[in-house]
Motif scaffolding. Structure first.
Motif, PDB file in Angstrom:
ATOM      1  N   GLY A 198      28.949  17.874 -35.268  1.00  0.00           N
ATOM      2  CA  GLY A 198      28.798  18.552 -36.551  1.00  0.00           C
ATOM      3  C   GLY A 198      27.717  17.877 -37.370  1.00  0.00           C
ATOM      4  N   CYS A 199      27.622  18.232 -38.637  1.00  0.00           N
ATOM      5  CA  CYS A 199      26.584  17.638 -39.496  1.00  0.00           C
ATOM      6  C   CYS A 199      26.963  17.867 -40.952  1.00  0.00           C
ATOM      7  CB  CYS A 199      25.227  18.281 -39.206  1.00  0.00           C
ATOM      8  SG  CYS A 199      23.879  17.558 -40.166  1.00  0.00           S
ATOM      9  N   ALA A 200      26.706  16.857 -41.767  1.00  0.00           N
ATOM     10  CA  ALA A 200      27.066  16.956 -43.190  1.00  0.00           C
ATOM     11  C   ALA A 200      25.967  17.591 -44.026  1.00  0.00           C
ATOM     12  CB  ALA A 200      27.371  15.554 -43.728  1.00  0.00           C
ATOM     13  N   CYS A 201      24.794  17.849 -43.422  1.00  0.00           N
ATOM     14  CA  CYS A 201      23.637  18.248 -44.240  1.00  0.00           C
ATOM     15  C   CYS A 201      23.727  19.678 -44.765  1.00  0.00           C
ATOM     16  CB  CYS A 201      22.340  18.060 -43.453  1.00  0.00           C
ATOM     17  SG  CYS A 201      21.992  16.323 -43.151  1.00  0.00           S
ATOM     18  N   GLY A 202      24.429  20.542 -44.031  1.00  0.00           N
ATOM     19  CA  GLY A 202      24.692  21.884 -44.548  1.00  0.00           C
ATOM     20  C   GLY A 202      23.480  22.783 -44.698  1.00  0.00           C
ATOM     21  N   CYS A 203      22.462  22.635 -43.845  1.00  0.00           N
ATOM     22  CA  CYS A 203      21.303  23.541 -43.924  1.00  0.00           C
ATOM     23  C   CYS A 203      21.808  24.977 -43.732  1.00  0.00           C
ATOM     24  CB  CYS A 203      20.262  23.182 -42.873  1.00  0.00           C
ATOM     25  SG  CYS A 203      19.649  21.498 -43.056  1.00  0.00           S
ATOM     26  N   SER A 204      21.320  25.881 -44.573  1.00  0.00           N
ATOM     27  CA  SER A 204      21.947  27.203 -44.649  1.00  0.00           C
ATOM     28  C   SER A 204      21.711  28.054 -43.408  1.00  0.00           C
ATOM     29  CB  SER A 204      21.425  27.943 -45.877  1.00  0.00           C
ATOM     30  OG  SER A 204      20.041  28.164 -45.715  1.00  0.00           O
ATOM     31  N   PHE A 205      20.711  27.687 -42.604  1.00  0.00           N
ATOM     32  CA  PHE A 205      20.350  28.505 -41.438  1.00  0.00           C
ATOM     33  C   PHE A 205      20.948  27.965 -40.147  1.00  0.00           C
ATOM     34  CE2 PHE A 205      17.305  25.261 -42.529  1.00  0.00           C
ATOM     35  CZ  PHE A 205      17.200  24.536 -41.362  1.00  0.00           C
ATOM     36  N   CYS A 206      21.767  26.905 -40.232  1.00  0.00           N
ATOM     37  CA  CYS A 206      22.115  26.145 -39.036  1.00  0.00           C
ATOM     38  C   CYS A 206      23.605  26.240 -38.725  1.00  0.00           C
ATOM     39  CB  CYS A 206      21.706  24.690 -39.263  1.00  0.00           C
ATOM     40  SG  CYS A 206      22.319  23.572 -38.013  1.00  0.00           S
ATOM     41  N   ALA A 207      23.918  26.598 -37.485  1.00  0.00           N
ATOM     42  CA  ALA A 207      25.317  26.737 -37.082  1.00  0.00           C
ATOM     43  C   ALA A 207      26.057  25.405 -37.181  1.00  0.00           C
ATOM     44  CB  ALA A 207      25.383  27.274 -35.653  1.00  0.00           C
ATOM     45  N   THR A 208      25.368  24.302 -36.857  1.00  0.00           N
ATOM     46  CA  THR A 208      26.019  22.991 -36.953  1.00  0.00           C
ATOM     47  C   THR A 208      26.327  22.665 -38.409  1.00  0.00           C
ATOM     48  OG1 THR A 208      24.810  22.235 -35.018  1.00  0.00           O
ATOM     49  CG2 THR A 208      25.788  20.542 -36.388  1.00  0.00           C
ATOM     50  N   GLY A 209      25.396  23.019 -39.295  1.00  0.00           N
ATOM     51  CA  GLY A 209      25.606  22.775 -40.721  1.00  0.00           C
ATOM     52  C   GLY A 209      26.851  23.484 -41.229  1.00  0.00           C
ATOM     53  N   GLU A 210      27.126  24.674 -40.676  1.00  0.00           N
ATOM     54  CA  GLU A 210      28.320  25.428 -41.095  1.00  0.00           C
ATOM     55  C   GLU A 210      29.606  24.694 -40.732  1.00  0.00           C
ATOM     56  OE1 GLU A 210      28.410  29.384 -39.488  1.00  0.00           O
ATOM     57  OE2 GLU A 210      26.484  29.879 -40.398  1.00  0.00           O
ATOM     58  N   MET A 211      29.545  23.899 -39.642  1.00  0.00           N
ATOM     59  CA  MET A 211      30.752  23.191 -39.179  1.00  0.00           C
ATOM     60  C   MET A 211      31.141  22.039 -40.085  1.00  0.00           C
ATOM     61  SD  MET A 211      29.821  22.652 -35.183  1.00  0.00           S
ATOM     62  CE  MET A 211      31.114  21.462 -34.930  1.00  0.00           C
ATOM     63  N   GLY A 212      30.153  21.464 -40.786  1.00  0.00           N
ATOM     64  CA  GLY A 212      30.395  20.204 -41.490  1.00  0.00           C
ATOM     65  C   GLY A 212      30.402  19.053 -40.485  1.00  0.00           C
ATOM     66  N   LEU A 213      30.540  17.843 -40.999  1.00  0.00           N
ATOM     67  CA  LEU A 213      30.536  16.681 -40.099  1.00  0.00           C
ATOM     68  C   LEU A 213      31.926  16.474 -39.511  1.00  0.00           C
ATOM     69  CD1 LEU A 213      29.028  14.178 -38.941  1.00  0.00           C
ATOM     70  CD2 LEU A 213      29.874  12.910 -40.928  1.00  0.00           C
ATOM     71  N   VAL A 214      32.011  16.398 -38.188  1.00  0.00           N
ATOM     72  CA  VAL A 214      33.279  16.024 -37.547  1.00  0.00           C
ATOM     73  C   VAL A 214      33.333  14.498 -37.488  1.00  0.00           C
ATOM     74  CG1 VAL A 214      34.702  16.234 -35.469  1.00  0.00           C
ATOM     75  CG2 VAL A 214      33.322  18.182 -36.245  1.00  0.00           C
ATOM     76  N   ARG A 215      32.334  13.898 -36.843  1.00  0.00           N
ATOM     77  CA  ARG A 215      32.188  12.437 -36.879  1.00  0.00           C
ATOM     78  C   ARG A 215      30.866  12.035 -36.228  1.00  0.00           C
ATOM     79  NH1 ARG A 215      32.922  10.101 -31.926  1.00  0.00           N
ATOM     80  NH2 ARG A 215      34.436  10.988 -30.467  1.00  0.00           N
ATOM     81  N   ASP A 216      30.475  10.782 -36.486  1.00  0.00           N
ATOM     82  CA  ASP A 216      29.294  10.233 -35.814  1.00  0.00           C
ATOM     83  C   ASP A 216      29.601  10.052 -34.331  1.00  0.00           C
ATOM     84  OD1 ASP A 216      27.810  10.015 -38.122  1.00  0.00           O
ATOM     85  OD2 ASP A 216      28.403   7.934 -38.503  1.00  0.00           O
ATOM     86  N   LEU A 217      28.588  10.228 -33.496  1.00  0.00           N
ATOM     87  CA  LEU A 217      28.769   9.924 -32.072  1.00  0.00           C
ATOM     88  C   LEU A 217      28.451   8.456 -31.834  1.00  0.00           C
ATOM     89  CD1 LEU A 217      27.220  13.094 -30.377  1.00  0.00           C
ATOM     90  CD2 LEU A 217      29.626  12.585 -30.834  1.00  0.00           C
ATOM     91  N   ARG A 218      29.187   7.864 -30.898  1.00  0.00           N
ATOM     92  CA  ARG A 218      28.966   6.455 -30.563  1.00  0.00           C
ATOM     93  C   ARG A 218      27.813   6.355 -29.558  1.00  0.00           C
ATOM     94  NH1 ARG A 218      34.467   6.319 -28.897  1.00  0.00           N
ATOM     95  NH2 ARG A 218      33.603   5.335 -27.050  1.00  0.00           N
ATOM     96  N   PRO A 219      27.202   5.166 -29.434  1.00  0.00           N
ATOM     97  CA  PRO A 219      26.106   5.026 -28.464  1.00  0.00           C
ATOM     98  C   PRO A 219      26.509   5.502 -27.069  1.00  0.00           C
ATOM     99  CG  PRO A 219      26.252   3.060 -29.829  1.00  0.00           C
ATOM    100  CD  PRO A 219      27.425   3.922 -30.207  1.00  0.00           C
ATOM    101  N   SER A 220      27.740   5.178 -26.655  1.00  0.00           N
ATOM    102  CA  SER A 220      28.189   5.575 -25.308  1.00  0.00           C
ATOM    103  C   SER A 220      28.242   7.094 -25.173  1.00  0.00           C
ATOM    104  CB  SER A 220      29.575   4.991 -25.022  1.00  0.00           C
ATOM    105  OG  SER A 220      30.481   5.354 -26.049  1.00  0.00           O
ATOM    106  N   GLU A 221      28.552   7.788 -26.268  1.00  0.00           N
ATOM    107  CA  GLU A 221      28.645   9.252 -26.210  1.00  0.00           C
ATOM    108  C   GLU A 221      27.246   9.881 -26.189  1.00  0.00           C
ATOM    109  OE1 GLU A 221      32.947   9.571 -28.513  1.00  0.00           O
ATOM    110  OE2 GLU A 221      31.107   9.484 -29.682  1.00  0.00           O
TER     111      GLU A 221
END
Ligand code: SF4
Length: 344
Positions: free
Chosen positions: A111-134
């Motif tokens: 997900g992503c916290a930035c909320g860009c209006s044109f972006c599907a990920t932005g609509e989701m909001g931030l779920v969490r940061d990914l770890r280096p291993s991920e």
């Protein structure tokens, strides 16, 4: 559970081995086992002495990740990998075929916290940061999906890499380590919507990764409507930081400009953008908007005119074709669609 050994850079692993009274040079064998041999357990690390394997087993873990679901575009062979990381955190990677080359696009956040209006990920909001291993697991899965070496890597999937910069930096270090994947930093590009302090940090970091900046609109009011982050980091400050970055690094930058049909693709928009970036060593990529639920307008006559105007202004400009339209290949589209369906 013990911490995941794959979250450590080689320097960090060397320090941990020293603290445990072991020779730091064993870190290279551990990296080779993990990333060259694909060892999924300490017992499988044939390059590592048995005594050290037992010690590592007590100190660290290598929890398996679920295999990603893979979709292949019938239109152009683009492959989309949909991950579900621990806690059900979705992330997407894409393997993009080009002319005699394959590139991979990785996610830095779920997900992503930035909320860009044109972006599907932005609509989701931030779920969490990914770890280096991920993040490095996405690279390994893309390699398998590609069936051969990758020519380039972009951090342009889900998330804003500069808002998870510590973990992205570590993943860059792990991916480029000569004992493991040995993927050149010069073939990696980190794309940001404009987190100014990190653009400035990157300039002096010693990392060789390339920088891409999403302009979206050269008019600050329009940009503010499309990119909420504009309120925090205005375009003018972003461009100043980019100019300093190019000077400090002696490098060029990639500008990404999403073309919204009839919104930011007029002759005036092109003129405004040209004035903003023409004195910066750059390459401009024009990307026709691929809306969630598509199809987008594709490469329109207005987009072609925009490209011509930018080239006439002296800016090296490329118009990208849409990839994988039948598998929702754009950033976060598939995960967002599935989360939407799951919510009913
Ligand atoms: S465009 Fe990038 S920064 Fe903006 S919401 Fe989407 S993932 Fe986040």
């Amino acid at each position: 559970m013990n911490s995941d050994i794959r979250d450590l850079t080689r320097a960090e692993l060397e320090a941990r081995l020293s603290a445990l009274g072991e020779k730091p040079l064993h870190a290279a064998a551990v990296f080779a086992s993990l990333y060259k041999d694909g060892a999924g357990s300490f017992a499988a690390m044939a390059r590592v002495p048995a005594r050290l394997r037992r010690l590592l087993e007590r100190e660290f873990s290598i929890p398996p990740f679920k295999s990603p679901e893979t979709l292949v575009s019938a239109a152009d062979g683009t492959r989309k990998l949909l991950f579900s990381f621990p806690g059900g955190a979705p992330a997407e990677s894409v393997v993009l075929p080009g002319k005699g080359r394959l590139s991979a696009c990785l996610s830095s956040q779920s997900g992503c916290a930035c909320g860009c209006s044109f972006c599907a990920t932005g609509e989701m909001g931030l779920v969490r940061d990914l770890r280096p291993s991920e993040i490095t697991a996405q690279y390994a899965a893309c390699l398998r999906a590609a069936g051969g070496p990758l020519s380039s890597l972009v951090f342009m999937g889900m998330g804003e890499p500069f808002l998870n910069w510590e973990n992205v930096k570590k993943s860059v270090s792990i991916l480029s380590d000569g004992s493991g994947f040995a993927f050149s930093q010069g073939k990696m590009t980190v794309s940001t919507v404009g987190v100014v302090p990190v653009i400035r940090e990157l300039a002096s970091s010693g990392l060789k990764v390339r920088l891409a900046v999403s302009v979206v609109a050269a008019d600050e009011r329009l940009r503010g409507r499309l990119v909420p982050m504009e309120a925090r980091y205005p375009l003018k400050e972003i461009i100043d930081a980019v100019r300093d970055y190019c000077r400090a690094r002696g490098a060029q930058v990639f500008f990404e400009y999403i073309i919204f049909d009839g919104v930011n693709d007029s002759a005036e928009d092109a003129g405004r953008l040209a004035r903003l970036i023409k004195d910066i060593p750059c390459r401009l990529n024009l990307i026709p908007h691929n809306p969630p639920g598509g199809p987008g307008a594709g490469v329109t006559a207005r987009a072609k005119s925009f490209q011509k105007a930018m080239i006439a202004a002296g800016v090296r400009t490329y118009l990208r074709l849409e990839k994988g339209p039948d598998i929702s290949a754009a950033c976060g589209q598939l995960a967002a669609r599935r989360r939407g369906s799951a919510r009913g």
